[in-house]
Design a protein around this motif. Structure first.
Motif, PDB file in Angstrom:
ATOM      1  N   LEU A 104       0.825  -1.209   0.000  1.00 30.52           N
ATOM      2  CA  LEU A 104       0.000   0.000   0.000  1.00 30.52           C
ATOM      3  C   LEU A 104       0.857   1.256   0.000  1.00 30.52           C
ATOM      4  CD1 LEU A 104      -2.879  -0.954   2.461  1.00 30.52           C
ATOM      5  CD2 LEU A 104      -3.097  -0.433   0.027  1.00 30.52           C
ATOM      6  N   MET A 108       0.614   3.985  -2.934  1.00 29.18           N
ATOM      7  CA  MET A 108       0.208   5.358  -2.628  1.00 29.18           C
ATOM      8  C   MET A 108       1.288   6.362  -3.021  1.00 29.18           C
ATOM      9  SD  MET A 108      -1.831   4.608   0.959  1.00 29.18           S
ATOM     10  CE  MET A 108      -2.317   6.286   1.336  1.00 29.18           C
ATOM     11  N   ALA A 111       1.007   6.683  -6.697  1.00 24.18           N
ATOM     12  CA  ALA A 111      -0.173   7.463  -7.069  1.00 24.18           C
ATOM     13  C   ALA A 111       0.092   8.961  -6.938  1.00 24.18           C
ATOM     14  CB  ALA A 111      -1.359   7.056  -6.204  1.00 24.18           C
ATOM     15  N   VAL A 112       0.788   9.356  -5.861  1.00 21.31           N
ATOM     16  CA  VAL A 112       1.094  10.770  -5.658  1.00 21.31           C
ATOM     17  C   VAL A 112       2.014  11.282  -6.762  1.00 21.31           C
ATOM     18  CG1 VAL A 112       2.375  12.381  -4.188  1.00 21.31           C
ATOM     19  CG2 VAL A 112       0.708  10.829  -3.176  1.00 21.31           C
ATOM     20  N   TRP A 223       3.772   0.030   5.672  1.00 23.37           N
ATOM     21  CA  TRP A 223       3.401   1.185   4.843  1.00 23.37           C
ATOM     22  C   TRP A 223       4.517   2.224   4.851  1.00 23.37           C
ATOM     23  CZ3 TRP A 223       3.037   6.375   4.811  1.00 23.37           C
ATOM     24  CH2 TRP A 223       2.263   6.966   3.806  1.00 23.37           C
ATOM     25  N   TRP A 227       6.539   3.390   1.509  1.00 22.99           N
ATOM     26  CA  TRP A 227       6.451   4.811   1.151  1.00 22.99           C
ATOM     27  C   TRP A 227       7.843   5.430   1.033  1.00 22.99           C
ATOM     28  CZ3 TRP A 227       2.712   8.361  -0.133  1.00 22.99           C
ATOM     29  CH2 TRP A 227       3.028   9.709   0.030  1.00 22.99           C
ATOM     30  N   THR A 274      -0.031  14.858  -1.585  1.00 24.78           N
ATOM     31  CA  THR A 274       0.231  13.991  -0.432  1.00 24.78           C
ATOM     32  C   THR A 274      -0.622  14.406   0.753  1.00 24.78           C
ATOM     33  OG1 THR A 274       2.495  13.523  -1.136  1.00 24.78           O
ATOM     34  CG2 THR A 274       1.996  13.213   1.186  1.00 24.78           C
ATOM     35  N   MET A 277      -4.206  13.310   0.105  1.00 22.71           N
ATOM     36  CA  MET A 277      -4.370  11.860   0.192  1.00 22.71           C
ATOM     37  C   MET A 277      -4.357  11.391   1.645  1.00 22.71           C
ATOM     38  SD  MET A 277      -1.899   8.856  -1.296  1.00 22.71           S
ATOM     39  CE  MET A 277      -0.665   9.313  -0.066  1.00 22.71           C
ATOM     40  N   LEU A 278      -3.428  11.897   2.445  1.00 18.93           N
ATOM     41  CA  LEU A 278      -3.339  11.479   3.842  1.00 18.93           C
ATOM     42  C   LEU A 278      -4.526  11.986   4.653  1.00 18.93           C
ATOM     43  CD1 LEU A 278       0.475  11.901   4.587  1.00 18.93           C
ATOM     44  CD2 LEU A 278      -0.800   9.779   4.219  1.00 18.93           C
ATOM     45  N   ALA A 281      -7.256   9.604   3.961  1.00 15.60           N
ATOM     46  CA  ALA A 281      -6.967   8.344   4.654  1.00 15.60           C
ATOM     47  C   ALA A 281      -7.265   8.455   6.142  1.00 15.60           C
ATOM     48  CB  ALA A 281      -5.510   7.950   4.425  1.00 15.60           C
TER      49      ALA A 281
END
Length: 306
Positions: A104, A108, A111-112, A223, A227, A274, A277-278, A281
């Motif tokens: 993940l 992610m 994706a960013v 994660w 990342w 970012t 997105m966070l 989440a």
């Protein structure tokens, strides 16, 4: 009233007041990491700001993180006198949870970076340049192991020990805020723009929410590893403001857009994508919902040791 996250096991030693836990944590961090950091700078593996010089510098920095981990383990074992399960190193399917989190984190980050590129913030310059150098691929593999150690110890320290310690003496809101404030403080630099600092605080809220929801830290350890590793090796852009000095594993991205979009010297972590997105989440993880076993989110049985 005592509140626990990972285990109902009572502490047999001294649990510090919640407001003191961040200060104790920063003290443990400084006394455990400072000697190694000074040695690395003295031998030319880091610069005057403590930033690693090349992939070897990244790998050697692990000694300081190992010292940090030993410091918090010693505190938990001999001062608070509680088990490692009580700081989130618990539960079944630990490897599965870690690998799910790892995947993940990679997805992610990808994706960013993709969102930044599609918005005109990055220009694609080269595809798979690392594959032209076996040495670079070797360093990239070593950095995966290195980021596993670095990210896992950070999660044990902040979301495992500090978060659970504050929770035992206060309440969830205080645990989220104080843990995230301490995490942001240790990543603070006078030259850091506001957006990356807000992102750092938001990331910690996200990681705390994941740890609380899953009743362990294995998933968020994975994660954080994925990342950092994919951000630092996949695109030849900085991760947390640090440059690995290696060719990109996937695609070399050249920043051409504004700092708020690309993150500039802080890399994708400093991008508004970012932060957005966070934030989403965090909302998902903090919302009342049934645990999702795919992320290893099974609550700890009350009063039971895993």
């Amino acid at each position: 009233m005592t509140q626990t996250i990972f285990s109902d096991e009572p502490a047999k030693g001294w649990i510090p007041p919640s407001i003191a836990a961040p200060f104790i944590g920063i003290f443990i961090l400084v006394i455990s990491m400072l000697p190694g950091d000074l040695l690395l700078e003295n031998f030319g593996f880091t610069d005057s700001r403590g930033e690693p010089l090349g992939p070897l510098g990244f790998c050697l920095m692990l000694a300081s993180f190992v010292a940090m981990g030993l410091g918090v383990f010693a505190w938990v074992r001999w001062v608070e006198k509680r088990s490692l399960a009580s700081i989130g190193l618990r539960g079944k399917g630990r490897l599965r949870k870690f690998l799910t989190g790892l995947a993940l984190g990679i997805v992610m980050m990808g994706a960013v970076v993709t969102a930044i590129a599609l918005s005109g913030g990055y220009r694609v310059e080269d595809l798979f340049p690392a594959f032209a150098s076996p040495a670079a691929l070797g360093w990239i593999a070593l950095l995966l192991a290195g980021f596993t150690i670095q990210a896992s110890i950070e999660e044990i320290f902040f979301r495992g020990w500090m978060f659970s310690t504050i929770m035992r003496r206060w309440n969830p809101t205080a645990a989220f805020v104080l843990t995230s404030a301490a995490f942001t403080f240790v990543h603070f630099s006078p030259r850091t723009p506001l957006l990356p600092l807000v992102m750092t605080f938001t990331f910690s809220i996200f990681a705390c929410a994941w740890a609380r929801r899953s009743a362990s830290i294995w998933g968020v350890m994975g994660w954080h590893t994925g990342w950092n590793w994919f951000g630092g090796t996949g695109f030849d852009v900085p991760i947390t403001g640090l440059d690995s000095g290696l060719p990109a594993l996937v695609v070399k991205m050249v920043p051409v857009g504004p700092a708020w979009l690309t993150g500039a010297g802080d890399g994708p972590e400093g991008s508004v994508f970012t932060l957005a997105m966070l934030t989403v989440a965090c909302v998902v993880l903090l919302a009342p919902a049934r645990p999702r076993h795919g992320l290893g989110m099974e609550p700890a049985p009350a009063g039971q040791e895993p």
